[in-house]
Design an enzyme around this catalytic site. Structure first.
Site, short mmCIF file in Angstrom:
data_model
loop_
_atom_site.label_atom_id
_atom_site.label_comp_id
_atom_site.label_asym_id
_atom_site.label_seq_id
_atom_site.Cartn_x
_atom_site.Cartn_y
_atom_site.Cartn_z
N THR A 132 11.78 -6.12 -14.18
CA THR A 132 10.77 -6.44 -15.19
C THR A 132 10.50 -7.94 -15.33
O THR A 132 9.35 -8.32 -15.63
CB THR A 132 11.14 -5.85 -16.56
OG1 THR A 132 12.47 -6.25 -16.91
CG2 THR A 132 11.04 -4.34 -16.54
N ARG B 76 1.81 -2.43 2.63
CA ARG B 76 0.60 -2.69 3.41
C ARG B 76 0.82 -3.65 4.58
O ARG B 76 -0.01 -3.69 5.49
CB ARG B 76 -0.50 -3.22 2.48
CG ARG B 76 -0.89 -2.23 1.39
CD ARG B 76 -1.31 -0.89 1.95
NE ARG B 76 -1.74 0.04 0.90
CZ ARG B 76 -2.21 1.25 1.12
NH1 ARG B 76 -2.29 1.71 2.36
NH2 ARG B 76 -2.58 2.03 0.12
N ASN C 124 0.83 -8.82 -10.90
CA ASN C 124 2.10 -9.49 -11.17
C ASN C 124 2.97 -9.49 -9.91
O ASN C 124 2.69 -8.78 -8.94
CB ASN C 124 2.83 -8.86 -12.37
CG ASN C 124 3.26 -7.43 -12.14
OD1 ASN C 124 3.94 -7.11 -11.16
ND2 ASN C 124 2.87 -6.54 -13.05
N ALA C 125 4.00 -10.31 -9.93
CA ALA C 125 4.81 -10.50 -8.72
C ALA C 125 5.51 -9.22 -8.29
O ALA C 125 5.69 -8.97 -7.09
CB ALA C 125 5.83 -11.62 -8.95
N ARG D 47 -28.18 2.02 -1.43
CA ARG D 47 -26.87 1.68 -0.87
C ARG D 47 -26.14 2.89 -0.29
O ARG D 47 -25.18 2.74 0.47
CB ARG D 47 -25.99 1.03 -1.94
CG ARG D 47 -25.69 1.95 -3.13
CD ARG D 47 -24.84 1.26 -4.18
NE ARG D 47 -24.68 2.11 -5.36
CZ ARG D 47 -23.82 1.87 -6.34
NH1 ARG D 47 -23.05 0.80 -6.28
NH2 ARG D 47 -23.74 2.67 -7.38
#
Length: 247
Positions: free
Chosen positions: A62, A189, A178-179, A162
């Site tokens: 956290t 990924r 966030n980190a 489109r």
């Protein structure tokens, strides 16, 4: 040149990029969030770096949610749709209801074959007619763009015109993360099991992450990285021996 273009940028694929436009907290933000548990703050660089390593090693995650990074990203739509599955983040994307589409499409350098074992994967080295595939692909993309332009000229609403466009069209979006979630993105990924195109974005994110939060990135390599990526594996192997981590 806009002020934003002076920010750290990594080029990806043929026309894409990831650019860090803002951040809050950094490594020190992680330390402060962790030490507030007992009313403390920084105890110096060496102690703080060891604390970050301890937190990741023991899955106390956290505190990493208190450091935020905001990116400007440019990627093909099919990459962005995989990217947006990472839901613990904030997104704002360009709207083609408001803006007209330009000739801005991802063109792969080489076509890959279908993996024989992995139903959702691809494999290099397949015996494919690259020249024919390139010609077919370009004809299809050019035709879709020409149809779009004709529909716009006829007065068709952008939000409907489109629909004829392919998913290799580039889109742009802001991504604030966030980190902790960024480490999850890189772990999934930048891995060899991800589609090659989004792997390149995972690697670009890893590069900016390493530059801006070096202590957290090093601890992530030691304790959080379990993926298959030659470059990141080499970084991990090059790390110096880990000293005993004090609580």
């Amino acid at each position: 040149m806009s002020p934003e273009t002076t920010q750290p940028t990594v080029k990806v694929l043929d026309k894409g990029f990831v650019r860090l436009v803002d951040m809050m907290g950094g490594d020190q933000g992680v330390v402060d969030a962790a030490r507030v548990s007992y009313g403390g703050r920084s105890k110096g660089a060496d102690s703080d770096k060891k604390l970050i390593s301890y937190l990741l090693k023991h899955s106390h995650l956290t505190p990493f949610e208190h450091s935020l990074l905001k990116f400007h990203c440019r990627a093909p739509i099919f990459v962005a749709r995989q990217w947006f599955r990472h839901r613990f983040a904030a997104y704002n994307e360009i709207s083609f209801r408001y803006t007209e589409v330009k000739d801005d499409f991802y063109m792969p350098e080489k076509w890959r074959g279908q993996d024989k074992k992995n139903k959702q994967g691809s494999m290099a080295g397949a015996d494919l007619d690259q020249e024919m595939l390139n010609g077919m692909f370009k004809k299809q993309v050019d035709g879709a763009l020409e149809t779009y332009k004709k529909m716009i000229a006829m007065g068709t609403a952008r939000e409907m015109a489109r629909m004829v466009l392919p998913v290799n069209l580039y889109t742009e979006f802001y991504w604030t993360v966030n980190a902790r979630s960024l480490m999850n993105f890189v772990a999934l990924r930048a891995d060899a099991h991800a589609q090659w195109e989004i792997q390149k974005y995972g690697e670009a994110m890893a590069k900016l992450f390493r530059e801006k939060m070096p202590w957290t990135y090093e601890a992530f390599l030691r304790h959080g990285w379990r993926g298959d990526n030659e470059g990141i594996a080499a970084e991990r192997a090059a790390l110096p021996p880990l000293e005993a981590v004090a609580k």
